[in-house]
Design an enzyme around this catalytic site. Structure first.
Site, PDB file in Angstrom:
ATOM      1  N   SER A 167      -6.396  -4.995  -1.124  1.00  0.00           N
ATOM      2  CA  SER A 167      -5.169  -5.782  -1.306  1.00  0.00           C
ATOM      3  C   SER A 167      -3.881  -5.040  -0.966  1.00  0.00           C
ATOM      4  O   SER A 167      -2.857  -5.677  -0.741  1.00  0.00           O
ATOM      5  CB  SER A 167      -5.077  -6.328  -2.729  1.00  0.00           C
ATOM      6  OG  SER A 167      -4.752  -5.313  -3.644  1.00  0.00           O
ATOM      7  N   LYS A 179      -0.023  -3.253  -7.179  1.00  0.00           N
ATOM      8  CA  LYS A 179       0.740  -4.135  -6.284  1.00  0.00           C
ATOM      9  C   LYS A 179       2.146  -3.586  -6.104  1.00  0.00           C
ATOM     10  O   LYS A 179       2.591  -2.696  -6.812  1.00  0.00           O
ATOM     11  CB  LYS A 179       0.845  -5.556  -6.874  1.00  0.00           C
ATOM     12  CG  LYS A 179      -0.466  -6.204  -7.257  1.00  0.00           C
ATOM     13  CD  LYS A 179      -1.324  -6.555  -6.079  1.00  0.00           C
ATOM     14  CE  LYS A 179      -2.633  -7.175  -6.576  1.00  0.00           C
ATOM     15  NZ  LYS A 179      -3.662  -7.152  -5.580  1.00  0.00           N
TER      16      LYS A 179
END
Length: 173
Positions: free
Chosen positions: A39, A82
């Site tokens: 990701s 993230k």
């Protein structure tokens, strides 16, 4: 025999101090993490090892563009990593593959490819951040209800550097 006992006592005290110090450092100052999944590509690769600063957010709030580790809201035994896209009070919107914060197009030279999803204009609530993976089309992040806006109490720390593999050593924003 007395000197052997004294030496053993000194060793035991040294070991106890080392264990307590290691626990303190890991619990409150820095922790090592392994990137698990794609990701954050191309910035971070799966299986890279990171140093995460666990105390920085005791003194200030997360800033835009920082990479952070947080507990996944649906299963707090899992950690996600993230990038902060927007902070409290900012508006965020995704349209035509482009991300806008406060109606300004973000210059995102770190992403793998433009996002294929849309996200309606929303305001980031106080005490939270809006996060996204750099691999936008393969990232479970704030665009999805199971993650949503990430509350400060779920943030574990700021990713500071990649230390393994050695050839990939780098500091992070």
């Amino acid at each position: 025999m007395s000197s052997l006992g004294e030496e053993a006592k000194d060793w035991l005290i040294s070991i106890v101090i080392a264990v307590v110090l290691a626990f303190f450092i890991r619990e409150f100052i820095v922790e090592l993490y392994i990137v698990d999944g794609p990701s954050m590509r191309p910035t971070l690769q799966s299986q890279e090892r990171l140093v995460v600063n666990k105390f920085i957010y005791n003194f200030r709030e997360p800033q835009k563009n920082e990479i952070l580790v947080f507990e996944y809201p649906r299963d707090r035994s899992r950690d996600f990593i993230k990038r902060v896209i927007a902070t409290a009070g900012d508006t965020v919107e995704i349209k035509a593959g482009k991300v806008f914060v406060n109606d300004q197009l973000l210059n995102e030279d770190y992403i793998l490819e433009p996002t294929r999803s849309e996200y309606p204009k929303s305001t980031v609530p106080k005490g939270t951040v809006f996060v996204m993976g750099d691999n936008r089309n393969n990232s479970e992040d704030s665009r999805f209800a199971d993650v949503g806006f990430v509350p400060f109490n779920l943030i574990k720390g700021k990713a500071m550097l990649v230390f393994w593999p050695v050839a990939q050593f780098k500091t992070l924003p």
